[in-house]
Design a protein around this motif. Structure first.
Motif, mmCIF file in Angstrom:
data_model
loop_
_atom_site.group_PDB
_atom_site.id
_atom_site.type_symbol
_atom_site.label_atom_id
_atom_site.label_comp_id
_atom_site.label_asym_id
_atom_site.label_seq_id
_atom_site.Cartn_x
_atom_site.Cartn_y
_atom_site.Cartn_z
ATOM 1 N N ARG A 114 -51.039 54.566 -24.817
ATOM 2 C CA ARG A 114 -50.564 55.951 -24.818
ATOM 3 C C ARG A 114 -50.767 56.609 -23.459
ATOM 4 N NH1 ARG A 114 -53.435 59.676 -29.091
ATOM 5 N NH2 ARG A 114 -55.164 59.203 -27.642
ATOM 6 N N THR A 115 -51.894 56.312 -22.795
ATOM 7 C CA THR A 115 -52.163 56.886 -21.476
ATOM 8 C C THR A 115 -51.116 56.445 -20.457
ATOM 9 O OG1 THR A 115 -54.538 56.945 -21.944
ATOM 10 C CG2 THR A 115 -53.864 57.057 -19.629
ATOM 11 N N VAL A 116 -50.812 55.128 -20.470
ATOM 12 C CA VAL A 116 -49.820 54.613 -19.518
ATOM 13 C C VAL A 116 -48.439 55.172 -19.823
ATOM 14 C CG1 VAL A 116 -48.715 52.538 -18.630
ATOM 15 C CG2 VAL A 116 -51.167 52.525 -19.122
ATOM 16 N N LEU A 117 -48.060 55.188 -21.102
ATOM 17 C CA LEU A 117 -46.734 55.695 -21.465
ATOM 18 C C LEU A 117 -46.599 57.172 -21.139
ATOM 19 C CD1 LEU A 117 -45.948 53.948 -24.889
ATOM 20 C CD2 LEU A 117 -45.044 53.422 -22.630
ATOM 21 N N ARG A 118 -47.696 57.920 -21.261
ATOM 22 C CA ARG A 118 -47.635 59.342 -20.933
ATOM 23 C C ARG A 118 -47.273 59.533 -19.451
ATOM 24 N NH1 ARG A 118 -52.686 60.851 -21.817
ATOM 25 N NH2 ARG A 118 -52.373 61.087 -24.068
ATOM 26 N N SER A 119 -47.874 58.725 -18.585
ATOM 27 C CA SER A 119 -47.571 58.831 -17.154
ATOM 28 C C SER A 119 -46.112 58.469 -16.876
ATOM 29 C CB SER A 119 -48.497 57.915 -16.353
ATOM 30 O OG SER A 119 -49.851 58.261 -16.556
ATOM 31 N N GLY A 120 -45.657 57.360 -17.488
ATOM 32 C CA GLY A 120 -44.272 56.944 -17.267
ATOM 33 C C GLY A 120 -43.275 57.920 -17.851
ATOM 34 N N THR A 121 -43.589 58.480 -19.033
ATOM 35 C CA THR A 121 -42.673 59.425 -19.668
ATOM 36 C C THR A 121 -42.531 60.693 -18.836
ATOM 37 O OG1 THR A 121 -43.322 58.576 -21.834
ATOM 38 C CG2 THR A 121 -42.187 60.686 -21.797
ATOM 39 N N ALA A 122 -43.613 61.105 -18.188
ATOM 40 C CA ALA A 122 -43.529 62.297 -17.326
ATOM 41 C C ALA A 122 -42.547 62.082 -16.192
ATOM 42 C CB ALA A 122 -44.923 62.631 -16.788
ATOM 43 N N LEU A 123 -42.613 60.904 -15.559
ATOM 44 C CA LEU A 123 -41.670 60.607 -14.486
ATOM 45 C C LEU A 123 -40.238 60.577 -15.009
ATOM 46 C CD1 LEU A 123 -43.538 57.762 -12.524
ATOM 47 C CD2 LEU A 123 -43.353 60.174 -11.923
ATOM 48 N N LEU A 124 -40.033 59.923 -16.163
ATOM 49 C CA LEU A 124 -38.691 59.851 -16.739
ATOM 50 C C LEU A 124 -38.174 61.245 -17.074
ATOM 51 C CD1 LEU A 124 -39.001 56.792 -19.158
ATOM 52 C CD2 LEU A 124 -37.641 56.919 -17.072
ATOM 53 N N GLY A 125 -39.026 62.074 -17.651
ATOM 54 C CA GLY A 125 -38.595 63.418 -18.032
ATOM 55 C C GLY A 125 -38.156 64.241 -16.840
ATOM 56 N N ILE A 126 -38.953 64.206 -15.772
ATOM 57 C CA ILE A 126 -38.588 64.970 -14.570
ATOM 58 C C ILE A 126 -37.280 64.434 -13.989
ATOM 59 C CG2 ILE A 126 -39.295 65.574 -12.233
ATOM 60 C CD1 ILE A 126 -42.200 65.357 -13.192
ATOM 61 N N GLY A 127 -37.145 63.082 -13.957
ATOM 62 C CA GLY A 127 -35.916 62.491 -13.429
ATOM 63 C C GLY A 127 -34.701 62.846 -14.268
ATOM 64 N N ILE A 128 -34.850 62.863 -15.593
ATOM 65 C CA ILE A 128 -33.722 63.204 -16.470
ATOM 66 C C ILE A 128 -33.315 64.659 -16.288
ATOM 67 C CG2 ILE A 128 -33.097 63.555 -18.895
ATOM 68 C CD1 ILE A 128 -34.687 60.987 -19.504
ATOM 69 N N ILE A 129 -34.296 65.553 -16.182
ATOM 70 C CA ILE A 129 -33.966 66.970 -15.965
ATOM 71 C C ILE A 129 -33.221 67.142 -14.642
ATOM 72 C CG2 ILE A 129 -34.965 69.244 -15.533
ATOM 73 C CD1 ILE A 129 -37.214 68.465 -17.487
ATOM 74 N N ALA A 130 -33.728 66.477 -13.590
ATOM 75 C CA ALA A 130 -33.040 66.560 -12.289
ATOM 76 C C ALA A 130 -31.647 65.955 -12.371
ATOM 77 C CB ALA A 130 -33.870 65.853 -11.222
ATOM 78 N N GLY A 131 -31.517 64.831 -13.088
ATOM 79 C CA GLY A 131 -30.219 64.188 -13.218
ATOM 80 C C GLY A 131 -29.219 65.044 -13.963
#
Length: 881
Positions: free
Chosen positions: A803-820
């Protein structure tokens, strides 16, 4: 100097030679010492003391015979090659990523340059223009953009903005030789056209003013393809006589392969003359070279003044509101396809940015893992410039490998693009080939990115505290935070740009699916046609011409596999666009364009357009050339509202002009049928009008023999063509086609091209995103290995680590999706206006699917490092440094 360079290239040999000399000296000195009474060991030791440090002597001699800078470069290259070879996974991933970006940009820019910016092999092609009259009320080209001879001569003689003016017209004709007959396209053009184009012939000569003068013998110049296809590439072709359009003509030349002006099989000289009367009043295309310094807008304004003066003398030949348009011939030929190419270029630039971000991320992550190595080099005396040069050499070697791979991919890609390039909207002269400047620009960007990223860790290594650097390198997250923000930012940029590509590809996929499945208003399956064309425009007379088509329809109906046949002026889509009015009133909103089809009594039943009101055309209507019309439902609603249109009149004033020249252009409405997508499957249809084919039989107005078959329509075409030719062997019959094939060529080819290219880009971008996210998360997990071990030793479960690792990766994906999604607001409008059109699919569904796909791929890339982290053995990890 020559001797110094010779020693430099033979410095290894010189080193071996000096080593042998030093050993020889030691042996002689040792022998002399033994002769003085020393023991062998003491003698050799004394000889060594006398000679001094042999290693230093060799180094001094080696330095004398070498160039230090070149030696360092050679050492760095060899070491960089060994490092890259020892890390094949990193090397292959980085090289392929760079190659994909470089190759993609090179291919698409080369296509853009070849198709749009430099499509013609002609002289002054950048100043080559088309001229036509435009109805400003409807935006329609008057008379299809072509001109009568008197009109063209007036514009020719009164213009002041062109250096050279030429005219041409192309039509089909029967060619007869000693071995048989064949259909060819013949382009008649003014004798100054060949000098205007500036391309010398491959064989023989081109025609001149003398060949168009009184008493000159008829001549033709062959297209290169026609020379090969029609005459077998005979070397003795010059001087041969062929009969084309019932005129014996001498072949005087053959043009080179890329010369395709008007794309005929052959060219013949033309002399314009005033006073041509119907039906001999042909229409000609007007082309010119713009004078230097004259803009298109200025030329259009001056030519409009000429047109208005002529319209005052000939008001029946022009619309009430007109302007002359002077357009660059390149954009006239390419048309809307130019917007498609620019859109694809923007997409491939995004792909190159993703590739550069990915390579940058890999280099930064790898540089962080080598911090201890860089610190050790600095501790051992390596200077800042020396360490930077070492890492830049490694980055440069990586960029060089990527450049080589990009060249290979570009070479293969340009050939792949050529196989799927649609010919509709592309000049016949276009040849796809790699453009060197595109390759250089792509290489420069990729190399610049790689080198800049490569210099960052070298700069940091040369500035850091050596003691602390040795303690921290390779431990914990503290050291990794140096470039962490940059790596995370690059991943966000990759996700955002990849989402833009995915959304565009998704919209194209849905648009193409809607095009293929669009309801045309008629069923295209089983429909095929052939098109007879009379050679002489005024022969035979209307009665004989009508009888020919009646007989052709009867012969076609008798072909095995044909269930019905009819004659019509065009496919169900397309037709003769003209203005229409109710007598005594204008259409709502001003002048209204309608699409007019000339057809017989069988056509509407053949395409299964049943009457909603009234009736369809009858045999008596066609045979008597009755002034009756069947209209579409949208036309009835727009012109008549709730009134019953049956028995009302519709005025088509364009039919009073060439080539119909009707005395009465009013038609009585006898029926209403459903609308047909007469502008193609992707556009809103215009109102439709169906008139008897006998409305006009003058001139070479198009006629098709349309048939419906029980099975594969393409299989029936050969028999259909033979049957039509038996009606009159002297009437040329063009090769037939099926409606489905014509749809694919005219309406599906360009969308399919855009779909394939952008989908490939989106797939590659998504793969690079997955690699980038996986690389960052795997690196982060490796740096936090001890942290996870401590967490698990203190009671954390594997689920907590995942969960800790996925939380870090999901944050990056979320920011990238919003920017996209923010970037997609612009890109979506570009795709809609440039590629799809306003009737494209709903963007929201494509956006949801694109976000879902990139989220799934990103989470999968995060999950693998997370699972690996959850399997960490606390005791093993804590024992490690």
């Amino acid at each position: 100097m020559t001797m110094a360079w010779r020693r430099f290239f033979r410095r290894a040999w010189w080193d071996d030679e000096r080593t042998r000399e030093l050993e020889s000296y030691l042996e002689l000195e040792t022998d002399e010492n033994i002769a003085r009474g020393m023991t062998p060991d003491d003698a050799r030791a004394a000889a060594r003391r006398k000679l001094g440090n042999t290693g230093r002597i060799r180094e001094e001699i080696y330095a004398m015979n070498t160039v230090t800078l070149l030696d360092w470069i050679g050492q760095d290259i060899r070491y960089a090659a060994r490092v890259l070879r020892r890390n094949p996974g990193f090397t292959i991933a980085a090289v392929l990523t760079l190659a994909l970006g470089i190759g993609g940009v090179t291919v698409i820019y080369s296509a853009l340059r070849n198709i749009l910016l430099d499509p013609f092999p002609y002289a002054k092609s950048d100043r080559m223009v088309n001229v036509w009259v435009v109805d400003t009320e409807t935006g329609r080209r008057w008379s299809g953009g072509a001109m009568g001879q008197d009109e063209l001569l007036d514009f020719w003689q009164q213009q002041t903005v062109f250096e050279t003016v030429v005219a041409s017209a192309t039509d089909n004709a029967m060619m007869r030789t000693g071995t048989g007959s064949d259909i060819v396209s013949l382009s008649e053009m003014t004798p100054n056209t060949f000098p205007f184009l500036g391309v010398p012939p491959l064989k023989g000569r081109v025609f001149t003013e003398d060949d168009a003068g009184p008493g000159a013998g008829p001549v033709v110049v062959l297209d290169h393809g026609a020379w090969i296809e029609k005459f077998g590439g005979r070397e003795d072709i010059l001087g041969q006589v062929v009969t084309v359009a019932d005129v014996p003509r001498t072949i005087i030349g053959v043009m080179p392969p890329r010369f395709a002006w008007q794309a005929p099989h052959m060219w013949a000289p033309l002399t314009l003359r005033r006073g041509a009367t119907p039906p001999d009043d042909r229409r000609w295309w007007y082309q010119a070279h713009l004078k230097p310094g004259v803009t298109l807008a200025e030329a259009s304004e001056r030519m409009t003044a000429v047109a208005q003066r002529r319209a005052a003398l000939h008001p029946d030949e022009y619309p009430p509101h007109l302007r002359m348009e002077v357009l660059d011939l390149r954009y006239r030929v390419v048309g809307p396809f130019s917007r498609v190419l620019y859109t694809l270029l923007a997409a491939v630039v995004l792909l190159l940015l993703i590739a550069c971000c990915n390579v940058s991320n890999m280099l930064l992550a790898r540089a962080t893992t080598r911090e201890r190595e860089m610190t050790l080099r600095a501790a051992l005396g390596g200077g800042r410039l020396r360490i930077m040069a070492h890492l830049l050499t490694e980055s440069g070697l990586l960029a060089l490998c990527g450049a080589i791979g990009g060249c290979i991919l570009a070479w293969a890609g340009i050939r792949a693009v050529a196989t799927i390039l649609p010919r509709q909207g592309v000049a016949f002269e276009v040849q796809l080939r790699l453009v060197p400047e595109a390759l250089v620009a792509s290489l420069a960007l990729a190399v610049f990115t790689t080198m800049i990223v490569g210099i960052v860790p070298a700069w940091n290594a040369s500035r850091q505290d050596l003691v602390n650097g040795m303690r921290e390198s390779g431990k914990g997250s503290g050291a990794s935070n140096k470039h962490g923000w940059l790596r995370h930012g690059l991943v966000v940029a990759e996700v955002a740009t990849s989402l833009v590509l995915l959304l565009g590809a998704g919209m194209l996929i849905r648009n193409f699916a809607s095009l293929v499945s669009a309801d045309l208003g008629v069923n295209p399956k089983g429909l095929a046609s052939v098109a007879p064309r009379f050679e002489k425009r005024d022969e035979p007379g209307p009665a004989l011409r009508h009888q020919y088509y009646v007989d052709a329809v009867a012969r076609a109906r008798a072909v095995n596999g044909v269930t019905g046949a009819a004659q019509v002026s065009n496919w169900p889509y397309g037709g003769w666009q003209m203005t229409a009015n109710r007598p005594g009133m204008r259409a709502p909103g001003g002048a209204e364009l309608v699409v007019t089809q000339l057809c017989d009594e069988h056509y509407l039943g053949l395409v299964r357009l049943e009457p909603l009101r009234g009736r369809t055309l009858a045999a008596a209507d066609v045979s008597s050339a009755a002034r009756v019309a069947v209209i579409s439902r949208s036309l009835a609603e727009r012109y008549f509202g709730n009134e019953d249109p049956i028995g009302q009149y519709l005025d088509l004033p364009d039919l009073a002009r060439a080539p119909a020249y009707l005395n009465d252009s009013r038609f009585s409405i006898i029926g209403v049928v459903n609308d047909v997508r007469n502008q193609g499957p992707g556009d809103v249809p215009l109102p439709g009008v169906y008139l008897p084919t006998t409305t006009t039989l003058f001139g070479n107005t198009a006629r098709q023999i349309l048939v419906r078959t029980t099975g594969d329509a393409a299989a029936v075409l050969p028999a259909l063509e033979r049957a039509i030719r038996t009606v009159d062997p002297n009437v040329p019959v063009r090769p037939g086609s099926t409606l489905e094939n014509d749809l694919r060529r005219r309406f599906h080819a360009q969308p399919r091209f855009s779909l394939v290219i952008l989908t490939v880009f989106a797939g590659v971008g998504l793969t690079l995103v997955a690699v980038g996210v996986y690389g960052v998360m795997a690196y982060a997990v490796s740096r936090r290995k001890q942290e996870f071990a401590i967490r698990m030793a203190l009671g954390a479960t594997r689920y907590d680590v995942v969960r800790t690792v996925l939380r870090s990766g999901t944050a990056l994906l979320g920011i990238g999706i919003i920017a996209g999604l923010g970037m997609s607001n612009i890109s979506t409008r570009l795709v809609i206006t440039s590629v799809i059109g306003p009737s494209g699919p709903d963007v929201r569904l494509s956006g949801i699917v694109a976000v879902a796909v990139i989220t799934a791929v990103g989470l999968a890339a995060c999950l693998l490092p997370a699972l690996r982290a959850s399997r960490t053995n606390p005791m093993t990890a804590l024992r490690q440094d």
